[in-house]
Design a protein around this motif. Sequence first.
Motif: not given
Length: 368
Positions: A262-274
Amino acid sequence: METPIDMIPRRSKLDSIMANLRNFPPFRVSREALIVVSLFLVAIVGYIDYLTGYERPLLLFYLLPISLAAWFGGFLTGLGIAVVSIAVSMVSDVAAGIPALGFWNAGMAFVSYALFAGMLSKLRTLVGELDRRVQERTAALQREVVERQRLDQEIAQVADRERRRLGQDLHDRLGQHLTGTALAAQVLKDKLATRSAPEVTEAEKLVRYVEEGIDLTRNLARGFFSLELEADGLGVALEGLAENISERFAINCIFHGEEPIPVRDSAVATQLYRIAQEAATNAAKHAAAENIDIRVTADGSELTLAIIDDGVGFPDKVSDSKGLGLRLMRHGAALIGAALSVQRNGRSGTTATCKIRIPNHSESSFAI
């Protein structure tokens, strides 16, 4: 015993309360209402003075209306209420059958009231000036915080862009160059083998080394170059990361997560991946981990990303001058307002946890 190494706290409740207090409208009263209230208090004190019949002790109570008038209305308003207070005091004493105060005593009382009103008015002015400076400084700090957040976002975007460019260069330029070199070395090996030359063994080693260099280049490019994640692609990206770590370091790396995350922001998804990429890579390269678990769980309005390994464990004390990977993880968590902690997992191994608040369906549609 688990020892938390690093924590980026969220905004505390005290900060929210202070922000609400700053936004609370200041108390204001009209001059007419202030004069009416002050005169009413003077009349009450004068009436009590008349009932009790005391001559001087109640003079102190006239300071209440004088204080209100001087604090909210200024020195002249306080001075006017002081004159009225002296007059009411003298009238109440005469009505109670007490000899009126002499002009000397009345003058001393008036001077005392005037000094008190002046000091209180000056104090009010100083408090107002201090409050104005605090508000100006707070506004300046808020502007600096907003500007810093904007710069942090720009730096993160530039870093991601340069990361992708470097990965692209590794893959397209160095990788293609090494591939061409490997083909040339293979042709050379075949020619030497046709002639039964003794250098065939060395040529085979050369071909093998170049092919290993190609594999290393591809792994490096895969680590640097990753497409910008879509909001709903975090689970797929983390699963691919686990497969890449397993293939690159020949260890067991598994992803456990809900679908969809449940993540609706691509910037947040990118940082979590990093953050997951940095933690898993460090565990495989520096902690000699054989098993790494990447887990994503959602509990109500909180999303938790955990990277657990069975390596040598995180040191109890980490020098601030070392640990670039940890600083990058801290910075990435701060950019998205997440809480990051890295701690030992019992006697061996490390657990890196990143927690971030996610909006409920009943809340606004702002992305986390």
